[in-house]
Design an enzyme around this catalytic site. Structure first.
Site, short mmCIF file in Angstrom:
data_model
loop_
_atom_site.label_atom_id
_atom_site.label_comp_id
_atom_site.label_asym_id
_atom_site.label_seq_id
_atom_site.Cartn_x
_atom_site.Cartn_y
_atom_site.Cartn_z
N SER D 46 0.88 -1.17 0.00
CA SER D 46 0.00 0.00 0.00
C SER D 46 0.92 1.22 0.00
CB SER D 46 -0.90 -0.03 1.23
OG SER D 46 -1.86 0.98 1.13
N GLU D 47 0.75 2.09 -0.99
CA GLU D 47 1.79 3.09 -1.24
C GLU D 47 1.93 4.15 -0.15
OE1 GLU D 47 -0.83 2.54 -3.23
OE2 GLU D 47 -1.64 4.40 -4.10
#
Lengths: 233, 218, 233, 218
Positions: D46-47
Site C-alpha cells: 500500500s503506497e
C-alpha cells in the site's frame, strides 16, 4: 526457497549466477558491516573482471581486499583508499581502474539506483576533479553537478537479523551502506547473523523490507576490528 | 610557541555553540570532545551513520558494530541515533550539521581546500570530506601552518587537487587563527608567544593584519 | 528550550514566526498522521497567502481543509484532491493555485529538499501534463523528466514518541510523509503523543534523528478516521 | 454476461505468481485478495507506507494509524513492514513491485492510460497512479469496457489527460481480457457468454482477433 521465502542454505547457492565482468555493490564501511562470507564466496569462485562498488575495499588480507590481491577486480568505485596499501599501489600503478566518488554521492548514487532515479544534482565535488566532464547547473545561485545512479548485477549485504521474507534489521553502525545496497541489485543477496520467525520483527522497526531481497543466508562472522581504540583508565 | 595538538583541539572547542550538531574529521578534530566548555551541549555526528558519538569504549565494551568514520571503536551518548550512510549524508549535504572540523594539506585565499591526494605520491581518497565541505556553512580547517620543510600550507592557490572550492572561511593552525574573506587571509589570533612576523613568513597567500593581533586565550 | 532541548510548551511558541505568504510542508496522508493541532494553530493565527505542500488537503472540516475553508491557502502542492469537495471546487473555479504532483515525486521532492539535492530525474509523469515545461533526458533508452526539490519555511510533523532532543518514532502508517517533511523545513516543528526520556528510545529504532527538529510539543489528538472499514462476521 | 466486480477480481487473481509483491489500486483491485489461489503467497503493498496489508480490522481492532492508500482502516499480515512514503515510492519507481492493478477512465492502443481527471468536470488527482504506471513492468488495468452510455473506454487515442504514456499492456474489462502490443488491442479472452461481436462493437481502438477466442475460466 519458494514464494516469499528467500532462504538459501549454501553460499554457492547464494552467489549462483555471478559471472565474470559483472558489477557487484557491497555494503559495509571499512570492515564494519561487510558481507564477509559472500566476499569469501566470490574469492573462492575466482570470478574475474569485476566492477566492485563499495565505500572501501577492505584491508589487504580481509574483506574486499582479498579480491584485489587475487586480481579479481577490474574497477573499483569507492570513496576511500587509505588503510589498504595494495589498493593504493594498484591505483597508482594504473593496474586498477578507480572511480573515486565522494562518500555521500556514492551513498546517494546507490540509493538512486534502487529508487528508479537515474540521476540527481549535488553540490558535492563542484570545482574538483570529480566534477570534470559532468553537467553543471545553477540553482539558487549555487553550482551543482549531475551524478548518475548505480545499479549492480549483484548487491551483497550484511544485516543483523532477518526473517525468511527477507525483512532486515541492522545493528548500530554496521548499517552504513547496507540499506541502500540492498535496493540496488538486480539480484540482492543478504547474509545475517540470526534468522527469526516471520512476524517476530516489529513492522515499525524493520530497516529493509523483504521486497528488496532475493536470497538470504545465515552465516557466522569474524567481525574484525580495524582500529581497536579503548579508554585507558 | 606553536600550539600542541591538544591546544588546537581546545581552541576549536571554543567555537562550539550550545546545541550544535558537529562533525569532526580524523586526526586533531577527534580530540575536540575532550575540551567542550561547561554548559555547552553538542552532538557529534559520525558520517558512517551515528549521531551522538561518545568516548572510546572500555575493553569490555568494544563492539565491532560500533565505529566512527575513522574506523575507531566508539560508544554512543544518551540520545544517540543510528542511520544509513544515505541518511547521514542527507544531513550533511542538506546543511543540517552546524559545524564541521577537518584537516587539510593546503588551503588558499579563495577558500579552496586540498586534502585527499598528492598526485604520484599518495591517494587517500576524499571519503566524506567533499560532501562535508560542500554541505556545511561553518567549517574550521585544522592543520599545521607549514610542512616540516617550512613550506606554507596557506597559499595563493592550492597546488593539489581540490576537495572543495570556495568553501573554507576559518583555518586554525598551530600558529594562528585565520579568517578567509574577499580573497585574502585575515589574521584573527596568534598562538601564545608566536609573533606576527613568524606567521607572515610562513603564510604564502596574502595575509591582512589589522592592528594588534591578540593571542589565543585558553 | 536550550542546547539540544527542543521542547516548547505552547502551540503559539511552536508556530512562532509563521508569517503570511510562507511555505508550509505538512506530514500526513489523508487524515492519518497529520499534525492536527499545529494546523489548528495556523487556523487560529489566521495566517494568509500560504503555500501548503501536503499529499492531501484533509477534508472540508478537518485537517488542512480548515485552512482552505478559511481561505488561508493561496497555493496547494498535492497529489490528491478527491474526498475534499471544497478543494475540488476552489481548484475548478481557479480560486486556488494548485500544483498537482504525483505522490512519489512529491515524496522525493521533499526528501531532496531536506537532503541538499536541488533536482532529480524521474520517469513518473513523462508524457503527461506533469511533464510540461520540464527538462527531458534519456537514460538507457527511457525518457525522464527533471523535478526540483521543495524546501519549506516551516515543516509541520506528527510523530508518535519523541525525546527532548527531537529524536522521533512514528507509528504504523501514520509515518507516511512525516520523515521527509521533518527534514525539509527551515524551521521544523513536531507534535507528538508521548514524550520519553532522552536515552529511552533505542538508537537503532529512531526514525528521525533530532538534528532535523527545531521545536517539539506534546499534544492530544483526535485521530479522525476517513474510511472506517471493518470486517463483518 | 458481463463480469461482476467479484469476477473481475477473481480473474485478476489468476495473474498472481507465487512470491509476488503486488500493489492494488482503489475500487475493484481491493477485492483481489479475496480470490488469491491456493498455494500462492503474495504480499500487498500500500503506497502510503505498508508492505503486507491484511484484511479489514474487526471493530475492536480499528486503528486510526493503520490505513491503506484508499484511507480505509486495515490490518497487517505476519511479515509486514512499515516505511515512509519516500521509501514506498522508491520501491514502486525502482521497479521492485511485481504487479500493479489499477482502474482507469480510458486506455488506448498505444498503452496510454487516463485515470485522474476529466477537465471541467472532475479532478481527483493522480495520487500514486503516475508513479505506479511508470514504475511497474507488469500492470493490469481493470475497468468497465464502456461507459453507461455505451461509449468505449478502449480507444485509438485517450481523450482525457494521461496518467501514463505507453505503459499499459494488459486490460481486464467486464467483457474481455485484452493485451496491448504493436499499437493494437489483442483479444485474449472473453467473459463467459459474451460474444466477440459484442466486444468488437464496444471497442473503439483497433482490435485484433486471432482464431477462436476462449472464454475466461473461473
Amino acid at each position: 526457497m519458494a514464494g516469499l521465502d528467500k532462504l538459501v542454505t549454501s553460499y554457492e547457492a547464494a552467489m549462483a549466477g555471478l559471472e565474470d565482468n559483472m558489477t557487484v555493490i557491497s555494503g559495509g564501511f571499512g570492515l564494519c558491516g561487510i558481507p564477509e562470507n559472500l566476499i569469501q564466496e566470490i574469492y573462492h569462485k575466482e570470478t574475474k573482471g569485476l566492477t566492485i562498488v563499495s565505500n572501501n575495499c577492505g584491508i589487504e588480507e580481509y574483506g574486499l581486499g582479498i579480491l584485489l590481491s587475487k586480481r579479481q577486480i577490474k574497477k573499483m568505485v569507492a570513496s576511500y583508499v587509505g588503510e589498504n596499501g595494495e589498493f593504493e599501489r594498484q591505483l597508482m600503478a594504473n593496474e586498477l581502474e578507480v572511480e573515486l566518488t565522494p562518500q555521500g554521492t556514492l551513498a546517494e548514487k546507490i540509493r538512486a539506483g534502487g529508487a528508479g532515479i537515474p540521476a540527481f544534482y549535488t553540490a558535492t565535488g563542484v570545482g574538483t576533479l570529480v566534477a570534470e566532464g559532468k553537467h553543471h547547473k545553477i540553482y539558487n545561485d549555487r553550482e551543482y553537478i549531475l551524478e548518475e545512479a548505480i545499479v549492480g548485477d549483484f548487491a551483497i549485504v550484511k544485516a543483523w537479523k532477518a526473517d525468511r521474507h527477507g525483512n532486515l534489521v541492522y545493528r548500530k553502525t554496521a548499517r552504513n551502506f547496507n540499506p541502500m545496497v540492498a535496493t540496488a541489485g538486480k539480484i540482492t543477496v543478504v547474509e545475517v547473523e540470526e534468522l527469526v520467525e516471520v512476524g517476530e520483527l516489529d513492522p515499525d522497526e524493520i530497516h529493509t523490507p523483504g521486497i528488496y531481497v532475493d536470497r538470504l543466508i545465515v552465516g557466522t562472522f569474524e567481525k574484525r576490528i580495524e582500529q581497536r581504540t579503548v579508554l585507558t583508565a | 610557541m606553536a600550539l600542541s595538538r591538544n591546544q588546537l583541539a581546545q581552541r576549536v572547542a571554543q567555537e562550539l555553540n550550545d546545541g550544535d550538531y558537529v562533525n569532526l574529521g580524523i586526526g586533531i578534530p577527534t580530540l575536540v570532545p575532550n575540551f567542550i566548555p561547561d554548559g555547552i551541549e553538542v552532538m557529534l555526528q559520525s558520517e558512517n551513520g551515528l549521531l551522538g558519538m561518545g568516548v572510546f569504549p572500555t575493553e569490555e565494551n568494544v563492539d565491532a558494530d560500533l565505529i566512527n568514520a575513522g574506523k575507531q571503536t566508539v560508544t554512543m551518548v544518551k540520545g544517540a541515533s543510528l542511520f544509513s550512510s544515505a541518511e547521514s549524508f542527507a544531513m550533511i549535504r542538506g546543511g543540517h550539521v552546524d559545524l564541521t572540523v577537518l584537516g587539510a594539506f593546503e588551503v588558499d585565499v579563495n577558500g579552496n581546500i586540498a586534502s585527499y591526494m598528492i598526485p604520484g605520491k599518495l591517494i587517500k581518497g576524499m571519503g566524506g570530506a567533499m560532501d562535508l565541505v560542500a554541505g556545511a556553512d561553518n567549517i574550521i580547517v585544522t592543520m599545521t601552518h607549514a610542512s616540516k620543510y617550512g613550506d606554507s600550507k596557506l597559499l595563493t592557490n592550492c597546488s593539489l587537487p581540490l576537495t572543495g572550492k570556495g568553501c573554507i572561511k576559518k583555518v586554525l593552525t598551530d600558529l594562528a587563527f585565520i579568517e578567509i574573506k574577499n580573497g585574502k587571509f585575515h589574521l584573527l589570533e596568534r598562538a601564545p608567544g608566536v609573533s606576527v612576523e613568524e606567521i607572515i613568513k610562513l603564510t604564502e597567500g596574502e595575509l591582512v593584519i589589522n592592528g594588534d593581533v591578540p593571542e589565543m586565550q585558553f
